[in-house]
Motif scaffolding. Structure first.
Motif, PDB file in Angstrom:
ATOM      1  N   ASN A  16      18.892  -6.297   2.724  1.00 20.67           N
ATOM      2  CA  ASN A  16      17.847  -6.569   3.707  1.00 20.67           C
ATOM      3  C   ASN A  16      17.070  -5.317   4.107  1.00 20.67           C
ATOM      4  O   ASN A  16      16.007  -5.412   4.716  1.00 20.67           O
ATOM      5  N   GLU A  17      17.566  -4.133   3.755  1.00 22.63           N
ATOM      6  CA  GLU A  17      16.885  -2.866   4.045  1.00 22.63           C
ATOM      7  C   GLU A  17      15.722  -2.601   3.084  1.00 22.63           C
ATOM      8  O   GLU A  17      14.811  -1.844   3.403  1.00 22.63           O
ATOM      9  N   ARG A  18      15.757  -3.186   1.913  1.00 23.53           N
ATOM     10  CA  ARG A  18      14.793  -2.880   0.848  1.00 23.53           C
ATOM     11  C   ARG A  18      13.325  -3.047   1.287  1.00 23.53           C
ATOM     12  O   ARG A  18      12.541  -2.115   1.119  1.00 23.53           O
ATOM     13  N   PRO A  19      12.910  -4.193   1.827  1.00 20.71           N
ATOM     14  CA  PRO A  19      11.486  -4.355   2.170  1.00 20.71           C
ATOM     15  C   PRO A  19      10.980  -3.310   3.169  1.00 20.71           C
ATOM     16  O   PRO A  19       9.847  -2.854   3.067  1.00 20.71           O
ATOM     17  N   ARG A  20      11.822  -2.925   4.077  1.00 17.19           N
ATOM     18  CA  ARG A  20      11.428  -1.955   5.108  1.00 17.19           C
ATOM     19  C   ARG A  20      11.111  -0.578   4.516  1.00 17.19           C
ATOM     20  O   ARG A  20      10.304   0.160   5.062  1.00 17.19           O
ATOM     21  N   HIS A  21      11.748  -0.235   3.400  1.00 19.50           N
ATOM     22  CA  HIS A  21      11.597   1.101   2.812  1.00 19.50           C
ATOM     23  C   HIS A  21      10.806   1.097   1.502  1.00 19.50           C
ATOM     24  O   HIS A  21      10.625   2.148   0.887  1.00 19.50           O
ATOM     25  N   MET A  22      10.339  -0.072   1.067  1.00 23.07           N
ATOM     26  CA  MET A  22       9.681  -0.179  -0.233  1.00 23.07           C
ATOM     27  C   MET A  22       8.410   0.669  -0.323  1.00 23.07           C
ATOM     28  O   MET A  22       8.180   1.339  -1.330  1.00 23.07           O
ATOM     29  N   ALA A  23       7.563   0.652   0.693  1.00 25.42           N
ATOM     30  CA  ALA A  23       6.312   1.429   0.635  1.00 25.42           C
ATOM     31  C   ALA A  23       6.603   2.915   0.469  1.00 25.42           C
ATOM     32  O   ALA A  23       5.974   3.594  -0.356  1.00 25.42           O
ATOM     33  N   ALA A  24       7.565   3.435   1.214  1.00 24.85           N
ATOM     34  CA  ALA A  24       7.926   4.854   1.104  1.00 24.85           C
ATOM     35  C   ALA A  24       8.530   5.151  -0.266  1.00 24.85           C
ATOM     36  O   ALA A  24       8.267   6.207  -0.858  1.00 24.85           O
ATOM     37  N   HIS A  25       9.328   4.235  -0.783  1.00 24.68           N
ATOM     38  CA  HIS A  25       9.932   4.408  -2.116  1.00 24.68           C
ATOM     39  C   HIS A  25       8.851   4.450  -3.193  1.00 24.68           C
ATOM     40  O   HIS A  25       8.862   5.329  -4.067  1.00 24.68           O
ATOM     41  N   LEU A  26       7.895   3.532  -3.129  1.00 25.29           N
ATOM     42  CA  LEU A  26       6.816   3.505  -4.132  1.00 25.29           C
ATOM     43  C   LEU A  26       5.943   4.749  -4.036  1.00 25.29           C
ATOM     44  O   LEU A  26       5.517   5.302  -5.063  1.00 25.29           O
ATOM     45  N   GLU A  27       5.684   5.225  -2.841  1.00 28.42           N
ATOM     46  CA  GLU A  27       4.913   6.465  -2.674  1.00 28.42           C
ATOM     47  C   GLU A  27       5.687   7.642  -3.253  1.00 28.42           C
ATOM     48  O   GLU A  27       5.111   8.522  -3.895  1.00 28.42           O
ATOM     49  N   PHE A  28       6.994   7.670  -3.047  1.00 25.25           N
ATOM     50  CA  PHE A  28       7.844   8.711  -3.633  1.00 25.25           C
ATOM     51  C   PHE A  28       7.733   8.688  -5.163  1.00 25.25           C
ATOM     52  O   PHE A  28       7.577   9.742  -5.797  1.00 25.25           O
ATOM     53  N   LEU A  29       7.797   7.495  -5.761  1.00 26.37           N
ATOM     54  CA  LEU A  29       7.669   7.382  -7.218  1.00 26.37           C
ATOM     55  C   LEU A  29       6.306   7.893  -7.672  1.00 26.37           C
ATOM     56  O   LEU A  29       6.205   8.611  -8.677  1.00 26.37           O
ATOM     57  N   ARG A  30       5.239   7.558  -6.934  1.00 25.47           N
ATOM     58  CA  ARG A  30       3.889   8.042  -7.292  1.00 25.47           C
ATOM     59  C   ARG A  30       3.815   9.563  -7.224  1.00 25.47           C
ATOM     60  O   ARG A  30       3.256  10.198  -8.123  1.00 25.47           O
ATOM     61  N   ARG A  31       4.367  10.132  -6.174  1.00 29.05           N
ATOM     62  CA  ARG A  31       4.331  11.601  -6.015  1.00 29.05           C
ATOM     63  C   ARG A  31       5.107  12.311  -7.110  1.00 29.05           C
ATOM     64  O   ARG A  31       4.828  13.474  -7.408  1.00 29.05           O
ATOM     65  N   ASN A  32       6.087  11.646  -7.686  1.00 27.44           N
ATOM     66  CA  ASN A  32       6.943  12.260  -8.704  1.00 27.44           C
ATOM     67  C   ASN A  32       6.709  11.684 -10.087  1.00 27.44           C
ATOM     68  O   ASN A  32       7.578  11.773 -10.958  1.00 27.44           O
ATOM     69  N   ALA A  33       5.524  11.132 -10.321  1.00 28.21           N
ATOM     70  CA  ALA A  33       5.208  10.496 -11.610  1.00 28.21           C
ATOM     71  C   ALA A  33       5.245  11.483 -12.769  1.00 28.21           C
ATOM     72  O   ALA A  33       5.421  11.070 -13.915  1.00 28.21           O
ATOM     73  N   ASP A  34       5.111  12.764 -12.503  1.00 24.98           N
ATOM     74  CA  ASP A  34       5.206  13.751 -13.581  1.00 24.98           C
ATOM     75  C   ASP A  34       6.632  13.889 -14.097  1.00 24.98           C
ATOM     76  O   ASP A  34       6.845  14.327 -15.224  1.00 24.98           O
ATOM     77  N   ARG A  35       7.613  13.494 -13.295  1.00 18.67           N
ATOM     78  CA  ARG A  35       9.019  13.573 -13.708  1.00 18.67           C
ATOM     79  C   ARG A  35       9.643  12.205 -13.924  1.00 18.67           C
ATOM     80  O   ARG A  35      10.425  12.019 -14.856  1.00 18.67           O
ATOM     81  N   ILE A  36       9.334  11.241 -13.052  1.00 17.51           N
ATOM     82  CA  ILE A  36       9.883   9.889 -13.195  1.00 17.51           C
ATOM     83  C   ILE A  36       8.912   9.113 -14.071  1.00 17.51           C
ATOM     84  O   ILE A  36       7.867   8.663 -13.620  1.00 17.51           O
ATOM     85  N   GLN A  37       9.257   8.996 -15.355  1.00 12.81           N
ATOM     86  CA  GLN A  37       8.369   8.396 -16.350  1.00 12.81           C
ATOM     87  C   GLN A  37       8.289   6.881 -16.234  1.00 12.81           C
ATOM     88  O   GLN A  37       7.275   6.277 -16.543  1.00 12.81           O
ATOM     89  N   ALA A  38       9.374   6.269 -15.804  1.00 12.31           N
ATOM     90  CA  ALA A  38       9.437   4.807 -15.645  1.00 12.31           C
ATOM     91  C   ALA A  38      10.521   4.500 -14.622  1.00 12.31           C
ATOM     92  O   ALA A  38      11.494   5.250 -14.487  1.00 12.31           O
ATOM     93  N   ALA A  39      10.324   3.401 -13.884  1.00 11.76           N
ATOM     94  CA  ALA A  39      11.306   2.994 -12.879  1.00 11.76           C
ATOM     95  C   ALA A  39      11.166   1.499 -12.643  1.00 11.76           C
ATOM     96  O   ALA A  39      10.070   0.949 -12.750  1.00 11.76           O
ATOM     97  N   GLY A  40      12.288   0.866 -12.343  1.00 17.68           N
ATOM     98  CA  GLY A  40      12.212  -0.554 -12.036  1.00 17.68           C
ATOM     99  C   GLY A  40      13.576  -1.146 -11.769  1.00 17.68           C
ATOM    100  O   GLY A  40      14.601  -0.541 -12.059  1.00 17.68           O
ATOM    101  N   PRO A  41      13.570  -2.362 -11.226  1.00 21.73           N
ATOM    102  CA  PRO A  41      14.830  -3.025 -10.902  1.00 21.73           C
ATOM    103  C   PRO A  41      15.515  -3.593 -12.142  1.00 21.73           C
ATOM    104  O   PRO A  41      14.862  -3.918 -13.133  1.00 21.73           O
ATOM    105  N   LEU A  42      16.807  -3.716 -12.045  1.00 23.52           N
ATOM    106  CA  LEU A  42      17.609  -4.416 -13.048  1.00 23.52           C
ATOM    107  C   LEU A  42      18.002  -5.755 -12.451  1.00 23.52           C
ATOM    108  O   LEU A  42      18.298  -5.845 -11.259  1.00 23.52           O
ATOM    109  N   MET A  43      17.985  -6.793 -13.283  1.00 26.74           N
ATOM    110  CA  MET A  43      18.300  -8.136 -12.805  1.00 26.74           C
ATOM    111  C   MET A  43      19.302  -8.811 -13.727  1.00 26.74           C
ATOM    112  O   MET A  43      19.287  -8.574 -14.934  1.00 26.74           O
ATOM    113  N   ARG A  44      20.132  -9.638 -13.140  1.00 26.20           N
ATOM    114  CA  ARG A  44      21.084 -10.393 -13.948  1.00 26.20           C
ATOM    115  C   ARG A  44      20.314 -11.444 -14.733  1.00 26.20           C
ATOM    116  O   ARG A  44      19.453 -12.143 -14.182  1.00 26.20           O
ATOM    117  N   PRO A  45      20.612 -11.606 -16.034  1.00 24.08           N
ATOM    118  CA  PRO A  45      19.854 -12.548 -16.848  1.00 24.08           C
ATOM    119  C   PRO A  45      20.107 -14.017 -16.511  1.00 24.08           C
ATOM    120  O   PRO A  45      19.255 -14.864 -16.764  1.00 24.08           O
TER     121      PRO A  45
END
Length: 100
Positions: A16-45
């Motif tokens: 339940n914490e995820r939605p509250r922090h998602m915007a900051a997490h996505l901004e962090f990924l954008r700021r570090n795009a030179d190092r974090i080449q790809a990112a995403g969730p894993l889901m059970r098939p």
């Protein structure tokens, strides 16, 4: 630069914490795009439920990757139950074996 795979296991008790922090997490990924080449969730098939996350990272060493993980706004929230950092060597891309 070396390549790394970062595997996150989520703490389902804190989902339940995820939605509250998602915007900051996505901004962090954008700021570090030179190092974090790809990112995403894993889901059970079977049911599509969240199972964690994955990053592909370019960095000098595993310690740099660990620092990056701990700077992610998700880290202090308890959303991440566990993290594994592995070195990775790409040997195949776009239907071709890469020279290494």
């Amino acid at each position: 630069m070396s390549q790394f795979v970062v595997l996150f296991q989520d703490n389902l008790d804190r989902a339940n914490e995820r939605p509250r922090h998602m915007a900051a997490h996505l901004e962090f990924l954008r700021r570090n795009a030179d190092r974090i080449q790809a990112a995403g969730p894993l889901m059970r098939p079977d049911d599509g439920a969240g199972a964690g996350g994955l990053w592909l990272v370019s960095a000098e060493n595993a310690e740099t990757v660990e620092t990056l993980v701990r700077e992610d706004p998700f880290w202090p929230t308890g959303l991440r139950k566990d993290v594994t950092i592995l070195g990775w060597k790409q040997v195949f891309r776009d239907g071709q074996r890469l020279n290494s």
